[in-house]
Design a protein around this motif. Structure first.
Motif, short mmCIF file in Angstrom:
data_model
loop_
_atom_site.label_atom_id
_atom_site.label_comp_id
_atom_site.label_asym_id
_atom_site.label_seq_id
_atom_site.Cartn_x
_atom_site.Cartn_y
_atom_site.Cartn_z
N ILE A 138 0.81 -1.21 0.00
CA ILE A 138 0.00 0.00 0.00
C ILE A 138 0.85 1.27 0.00
CG2 ILE A 138 -1.88 -1.17 1.19
CD1 ILE A 138 -1.00 0.21 3.76
N PRO A 141 0.43 3.18 -3.66
CA PRO A 141 -0.87 3.87 -3.82
C PRO A 141 -1.05 5.05 -2.86
CG PRO A 141 -1.17 1.49 -3.85
CD PRO A 141 0.24 1.73 -3.45
N VAL A 145 -1.56 9.08 -3.75
CA VAL A 145 -2.69 9.86 -3.23
C VAL A 145 -2.19 11.09 -2.48
CG1 VAL A 145 -4.62 9.83 -1.62
CG2 VAL A 145 -4.27 7.90 -3.15
#
Length: 293
Positions: A138, A141, A145
């Protein structure tokens, strides 16, 4: 005079049973001692390393005890590095993320445990699945963001990431505790005219304080020790946390093992003291929802 009969010898079966019970106790205590030693040994080794001189740390033969000892590494931690700033950053990010995480976890757990939410089993399965994701999967990602939102190398970006990191654990700790409270409490509050938020704030949360304390402590420890996200999302000492700061002690040609050990002890001792002081509340909060009354 009538002779007193001698006591009958214990039956062989009873003797064997006592021996088996004694053997089980010895094996159990030995296993517990081995687990405790295995868990405490790294910290004891770090503690010993933090008091040893650099010449002793670089010698071929390891020194188990810091004799002669030195406090030079502890002085260096606070004078040669920006360790105080790292500590402040960790406190800000960890306390903020833990507080927001507890608020969101209480709201989510109240809905899942006390309200007729359709598909709550699926939601809990998704939460469990998210908690099992490795952090490395993660990082990219989340980085994209935060980069899009302009939150890289900020307290806000790192705190929001930590909220998502500890939130599944908090939900699962609180879920069992919320479920153990009688449903009559909600019904009585509704009869008195209390809404859902008022019921949560005035009835459920005061009774769930042990579980909230346990969830908050576990979330705090998780966020305090986190390294990978802090390393990826911060780039300046103004926002880096303690784990990243300690990793930055080493240079290209030298690893200051003594300084790193001293810094590790400084950031670990407060956690150990907090857990020792509140261990009963933590255990009570985790286990109180195990049996529904």
């Amino acid at each position: 005079m009538t002779a007193i009969p001698a006591p009958l010898p214990a039956a062989p079966a009873a003797i064997r049973a006592r021996r088996r019970a004694l053997t089980r106790r010895v094996l159990f205590r030995t296993a517990v001692g081995a687990v405790v030693l295995w868990s405490v040994a790294p910290f004891l080794w770090q503690l010993s390393t933090s008091f040893q001189r650099d010449r002793d740390l670089s010698s071929v033969t390891p020194h188990w005890l810091p004799v002669p000892g030195t406090l030079e590494h502890y002085r260096a931690v606070f004078t040669d590095y920006e360790f105080g700033k790292y500590m402040i950053n960790s406190v800000i990010v960890t306390v903020t993320a833990t507080a927001i995480g507890l608020l969101l976890a209480a709201l989510a757990t109240y809905a899942l445990a006390r309200l007729p939410v359709p598909g709550k089993g699926v939601v809990l399965a998704v939460v469990l699945g998210l908690s099992m994701f490795p952090q490395i999967s993660i990082v990219v990602p989340l980085y994209l963001v935060l980069n899009t939102l302009g939150l890289l190398d900020t307290y806000t970006g790192l705190s929001s990431s930590y909220v998502g990191l500890a939130l599944p654990l908090m939900i699962f700790v609180l879920y069992a505790h919320f479920r153990s409270l009688p449903t009559q409490l909600d019904e009585a509050a509704a009869i008195d005219g209390a809404g859902l938020l008022r019921t949560l704030r005035s009835v459920i949360l005061p009774l769930a304080l042990p579980g909230i304390a346990a969830a908050g402590m576990l979330g705090f420890i998780t966020n305090w020790n986190e390294f990978m996200l802090a390393l990826a999302f911060t780039s300046s000492p103004e926002h880096q946390t303690v784990p990243v700061g300690i990793a930055g002690f080493q240079s290209q040609y030298f690893v200051p093992w003594g300084d790193m050990a001293a810094a590790s002890v400084v950031v670990t001792v407060p956690l150990v003291l907090i857990v020792m002081l509140f261990q009963r509340r933590i255990v009570a909060g985790i286990t109180s929802g195990a049996v529904k009354e």
